[in-house]
Design an enzyme around this catalytic site. Structure first.
Site, PDB file in Angstrom:
ATOM      1  N   PHE A  25       0.853  -1.197   0.000  1.00 33.01           N
ATOM      2  CA  PHE A  25       0.000   0.000   0.000  1.00 33.01           C
ATOM      3  C   PHE A  25       0.885   1.243   0.000  1.00 33.01           C
ATOM      4  CE2 PHE A  25      -4.670  -0.094   0.631  1.00 33.01           C
ATOM      5  CZ  PHE A  25      -4.859  -1.424   0.264  1.00 33.01           C
ATOM      6  N   CYS A  31      -5.311  15.374  -0.235  1.00 31.09           N
ATOM      7  CA  CYS A  31      -6.577  15.049  -0.894  1.00 31.09           C
ATOM      8  C   CYS A  31      -7.189  16.349  -1.406  1.00 31.09           C
ATOM      9  CB  CYS A  31      -7.525  14.358   0.084  1.00 31.09           C
ATOM     10  SG  CYS A  31      -9.061  13.822  -0.716  1.00 31.09           S
ATOM     11  N   CYS A  46     -16.697  14.889   2.942  1.00 30.50           N
ATOM     12  CA  CYS A  46     -16.333  13.604   3.553  1.00 30.50           C
ATOM     13  C   CYS A  46     -16.144  13.763   5.063  1.00 30.50           C
ATOM     14  CB  CYS A  46     -15.036  13.070   2.961  1.00 30.50           C
ATOM     15  SG  CYS A  46     -14.908  13.089   1.187  1.00 30.50           S
ATOM     16  N   CYS A  49     -14.491  10.862   6.969  1.00 30.20           N
ATOM     17  CA  CYS A  49     -13.168  10.347   6.567  1.00 30.20           C
ATOM     18  C   CYS A  49     -12.362   9.933   7.793  1.00 30.20           C
ATOM     19  CB  CYS A  49     -12.411  11.406   5.771  1.00 30.20           C
ATOM     20  SG  CYS A  49     -10.782  10.813   5.210  1.00 30.20           S
ATOM     21  N   ASP A  50     -11.846   8.700   7.773  1.00 27.75           N
ATOM     22  CA  ASP A  50     -11.076   8.198   8.917  1.00 27.75           C
ATOM     23  C   ASP A  50      -9.618   7.930   8.540  1.00 27.75           C
ATOM     24  OD1 ASP A  50     -11.411   6.043   7.273  1.00 27.75           O
ATOM     25  OD2 ASP A  50     -12.213   4.683   8.797  1.00 27.75           O
ATOM     26  N   THR A  51      -9.159   8.542   7.449  1.00 30.55           N
ATOM     27  CA  THR A  51      -7.800   8.286   6.972  1.00 30.55           C
ATOM     28  C   THR A  51      -6.893   9.460   7.296  1.00 30.55           C
ATOM     29  OG1 THR A  51      -8.740   7.043   5.126  1.00 30.55           O
ATOM     30  CG2 THR A  51      -6.427   7.671   4.947  1.00 30.55           C
ATOM     31  N   GLU A 132      -7.029   3.393  -5.805  1.00 34.66           N
ATOM     32  CA  GLU A 132      -8.307   3.711  -5.167  1.00 34.66           C
ATOM     33  C   GLU A 132      -8.471   5.219  -5.183  1.00 34.66           C
ATOM     34  OE1 GLU A 132      -8.197   1.899  -1.305  1.00 34.66           O
ATOM     35  OE2 GLU A 132      -8.474  -0.101  -2.153  1.00 34.66           O
ATOM     36  N   HIS A 220      -9.711  -5.627   6.672  1.00 38.44           N
ATOM     37  CA  HIS A 220      -8.428  -5.350   7.345  1.00 38.44           C
ATOM     38  C   HIS A 220      -8.671  -4.929   8.794  1.00 38.44           C
ATOM     39  CE1 HIS A 220      -9.962  -1.788   5.388  1.00 38.44           C
ATOM     40  NE2 HIS A 220      -9.249  -1.013   6.169  1.00 38.44           N
TER      41      HIS A 220
HETATM   42  S1  SF4 Z   1     -12.802   9.991   2.219  1.00 38.85           S
HETATM   43 FE1  SF4 Z   1     -10.970  11.124   2.911  1.00 38.85          FE
HETATM   44  S2  SF4 Z   1      -9.343  10.432   1.536  1.00 38.85           S
HETATM   45 FE2  SF4 Z   1     -11.297   9.854   0.577  1.00 38.85          FE
HETATM   46  S3  SF4 Z   1     -11.834  11.541  -0.777  1.00 38.85           S
HETATM   47 FE3  SF4 Z   1     -12.803  11.981   1.164  1.00 38.85          FE
HETATM   48  S4  SF4 Z   1     -11.350  13.272   2.321  1.00 38.85           S
HETATM   49 FE4  SF4 Z   1     -10.227  12.302   0.621  1.00 38.85          FE
END
Ligand code: SF4
Length: 226
Positions: A25, A31, A46, A49-51, A132, A220
């Site tokens: 990965f 973003c 978003c 968003c958990d990233t 992705e 995961h």
């Molecule tokens: S979920 Fe998070 S990483 Fe995905 S597009 Fe939205 S802000 Fe960007």
């Protein structure tokens, strides 16, 4: 070109049609739909968003000053015992074993940085390239597995690919609006809002009533992987 990578690690793909596949990965930083800063969360489409895609301080992350440098880092993240030989050699041992090393570019939004030079270097090394993306940027040529996960319909530029993975439920994004797009697989994945809210039952019920759609789990997380 300098590439900013949040983290680079070896794991199993957790979601969608490639679930369970050993993968490198490569999470690019940044973003185009959110700064990643909590102070801006209320402004993004978003909010769930958990990233963490801010900075370059994760495992294996950093600044890579050209495509060769990043390709070499990706290749060396694949386990040494399974290193690819040159894909153009007829006696490629990996092909005989019927598996191919795989890298998934994710983010953030990977298409802000991924380019054809990097893809070509990885192909030359015998890798398949997965992506992705949120679909707001058209993908370059040569991607082997393209997963689009839209967060808005009106700015969706990438309207074809291998799999469409839609979070559910999202306001103004009912799955019916995506069914005419040119994808092989259509996945629904429950929005993970943390806490008590669990949308998995709604995903299950939708897929039972609309067999074109399949459930995507974040396996995961179930397996305790990154
Ligand atoms: S979920 Fe998070 S990483 Fe995905 S597009 Fe939205 S802000 Fe960007």
């Amino acid at each position: 070109m300098t590439y900013s990578v949040k983290e680079l690690f070896y794991t199993l793909q957790g979601e969608g049609a490639q679930t369970g596949r050993a993968s490198v990965f490569c999470r690019f930083s940044g973003c185009n739909l959110w700064s990643g800063l909590e102070k801006d969360r209320h402004k993004t489409v978003c909010p769930f968003c958990d990233t963490d895609f801010v900075g370059v301080d994760g495992e294996g992350g950093g600044k890579f000053h050209n495509a060769r440098q990043l390709a070499d880092a990706i290749i060396s993240t694949w386990p040494e015992s399974h290193q690819p030989t040159n894909s153009h050699q007829p006696d490629n041992r990996l092909q005989q074993k019927n598996y191919t090393p795989y890298v998934v570019f994710t983010g953030g939004e990977p298409l802000l940085q991924l380019d054809s030079e990097l893809i070509q270097l990885l192909h030359d090394a015998g890798f398949e390239v997965g992506v992705e993306t949120n679909g707001t940027i058209e993908a370059p040529e040569g991607i082997d597995w393209l997963c689009v996960s839209p967060k808005q319909l009106d700015n969706l530029k990438q309207r074809c690919g291998n799999e469409l993975k839609l979070l559910f439920p999202l306001q103004d994004l009912p799955p019916e609006k995506f069914e005419s797009l040119d994808f092989q697989h259509f996945f629904l994945q429950a929005v993970d809002e943390g806490g008590e809210t669990n949308h998995l039952q709604a995903v299950i019920q939708y897929c039972l009533a609309h067999p074109r759609w399949r459930v995507s789990l974040q396996t995961h997380k179930l397996l305790g992987l990154k």
